[in-house]
Enzyme design. Structure first.
Site, PDB file in Angstrom:
ATOM      1  CG  HIS A 257      -0.428  -0.954   2.269  1.00  0.00           C
ATOM      2  ND1 HIS A 257       0.693  -0.680   3.011  1.00  0.00           N
ATOM      3  CD2 HIS A 257      -0.821  -2.191   2.618  1.00  0.00           C
ATOM      4  CE1 HIS A 257       0.916  -1.725   3.811  1.00  0.00           C
ATOM      5  NE2 HIS A 257       0.023  -2.640   3.592  1.00  0.00           N
ATOM      6  CB  CYS A 258       4.019   2.099   0.854  1.00  0.00           C
ATOM      7  SG  CYS A 258       3.239   1.637   2.364  1.00  0.00           S
ATOM      8  CB  ILE A 259       6.642   0.580  -3.039  1.00  0.00           C
ATOM      9  CG1 ILE A 259       7.359   0.443  -1.687  1.00  0.00           C
ATOM     10  CG2 ILE A 259       7.648   0.860  -4.149  1.00  0.00           C
ATOM     11  CD1 ILE A 259       8.001   1.679  -1.170  1.00  0.00           C
TER      12      ILE A 259
END
Ligand code: SAJ
Length: 433
Positions: free
Chosen positions: A271-273
């Site tokens: 859910h970030c990169i």
């Protein structure tokens, strides 16, 4: 001016509310509770609140025992009632900031949290945003919304941004030993937020404003995003030249300075990169710029699931087998090793592509009992010798620890390894990315 709130923070008497008890908010709430603060853990998910109130932990990296102890001694108060925000002196927003289907920032969860704060905002409160977002969000979006109640940011209440740095399943760098970056909208806001994090982290790096802190986070994750894309492209080129990319990276990593190893894979999940860099590229377009590195990296990383599907198809073809009707066993669907999260996992895309091409796909993942992505839903199968022997192709997409990769190499007619889990194993049945 040493505000009363600063004293209460340093004495750990200030009542803190954490909004959003996921992989970011719960470790924060637990760390604050363990430091002696009284923490209202507010989450709109009633089931999650009930689980926490029962002394259990919905987050893999947070021990249930720690939750149970804090709930029983009254340091952590899980609740789905936003009224608690009115009792807090510090409110920290840790809600998801995903992308819309059109790959644009989706601040919906954050705006809901802000609306629940503004009606309960009182003079002297400190509001901190931790959710990853584009530079300018704290000052241009949060600040005017919070001032709608008539209080002035930086004077009547205080406002700062501090990016989370949780790395799921990382046992070496955890909340309590990871430095924090903090940026306040003015000096007192920054000082109060820094004082809070100084109670729970080893080093607080105070910057001049929230945009610097917002941008630092995006640089951190864009750095990973771009370097993963670089090594994925290198993998494609090395395959064309008959060079082992894994051996190349291992050799380059012997350089003790100026290099940091990244590894090819089936794509970039979590859910970030895959998401945070898109926040930045979206924002810079407002200034008539294009973050070409980010957009190119996204293109390369997004293509990897398709490349893996082609690798499988070509490998089957070399054995005279069509992909259509082939039994494919996927090993690992989580977005990275030893995590239970399959959100944005490239494995889901690989499965979707294989199913569309007519393959019969099953998966084994001890961390993820079931997956669905809207076009399919399936449960993890038990990994037995029979299951391996019955597969036309086994494909390793997530290199979880504790699996018997040697047995997979031994029994699989064909095994495609996208994570170098079969390092050191040789055989005509083994195909590497
Ligand atoms: N990946 C590769 N090759 C690599 C590294 C990662 O293909 O060399 C893939 C992984 O398999 C995964 C994806 O990229 O699918 C993201 O992995 P990640 O570990 O880079 O990202 P997250 O989202 O688990 O956690 C990261 C944190 N990771 C590290 O710093 C190692 C950190 O950047 C942030 O604290 C966190 O995102 C966040 O919340 O922003």
């Amino acid at each position: 001016m040493k505000s009363q709130l600063e004293d209460r923070i340093r004495e750990r008497q200030a009542r803190v509310a954490v909004i959003g008890l996921g992989y970011v908010g719960l470790p924060l709430a637990v760390a604050l509770g363990q430091a002696g603060f009284t923490v209202f853990g507010y989450d709109c998910n009633q089931a999650k609140v009930a689980l926490l109130a029962g002394g259990d932990s919905p987050v893999g990296d947070v021990a249930a025992a720690h939750v149970a102890e804090l709930v029983s001694n009254g340091r952590l108060l899980p609740t789905a009632d936003p009224e608690v925000l009115g009792q807090a002196e510090v409110v920290i927003i840790c809600v998801p900031t995903p992308l819309t289907k059109r790959k644009q920032p989706d601040l919906g969860h954050m705006l809901t949290a802000v609306r629940e704060i503004v009606v309960r905002l009182r003079p002297g409160m400190l509001v901190i945003l931790e959710s990853t977002t584009y530079p300018g969000t704290t000052d241009e979006v949060l600040r005017p919304l919070l001032e709608e109640g008539g209080l002035r940011a930086g004077e009547d209440f205080f406002l700062a941004f501090s990016p989370e740095r949780i790395d799921p399943a990382n046992t070496k760098f955890i909340f309590s030993n990871t430095p924090r970056v903090v940026g306040g909208i003015n000096e007192i806001s920054g000082r109060l937020a820094a004082a809070l994090y100084e109670q729970v982290t080893p080093q607080v790096h105070l910057v001049s404003n929230p945009a610097v802190a917002e941008m630092a986070k995006l640089l951190e994750n864009t750095f990973r995003h771009v370097n993963i894309a670089l090594v994925n492209e290198m993998a494609i080129l090395c395959r064309a030249m008959g060079i082992d990319i894994w051996e190349v990276v291992e050799a380059a990593a012997t350089k003790p300075f100026g290099f940091m190893p990244f590894y090819p894979g089936p794509g970039v999940g979590g859910h970030c990169i895959p998401i945070d860099p898109q926040y930045f590229s979206w924002k810079v377009r407002q200034y008539d710029h294009h973050a070409r590195f980010i957009e190119l990296a996204a293109e390369i990383n997004d293509r990897m699931p398709y490349r893996v599907a082609n690798l499988i198809s070509d490998a089957l073809n070399d054995q005279g087998k069509p992909l259509r009707g082939a039994n494919i066993l996927v090993i690992g669907v989580a977005y990275k090793k030893d995590v239970t999260d399959a959100r944005e996992s490239p494995a889901l895309k690989v499965i979707e592509i294989l199913l569309k091409k007519g393959a019969r796909v099953s998966y084994h993942d001890p961390f993820v009992p079931m997956v669905s992505n809207g076009t399919f839903e399936c449960k993890s199968v038990t990994l037995t010798d029979e299951v391996l022997l019955a597969s036309d192709c086994v494909v390793i997409l997530t290199n979880h620890s504790g699996l018997d990769y040697a047995n997979m190499a031994r029994l699989s007619r064909l095994i495609v390894d996208t994570r170098n889990s079969l390092k050191g194993h040789k055989g005509d049945n083994i195909v590497r990315i």
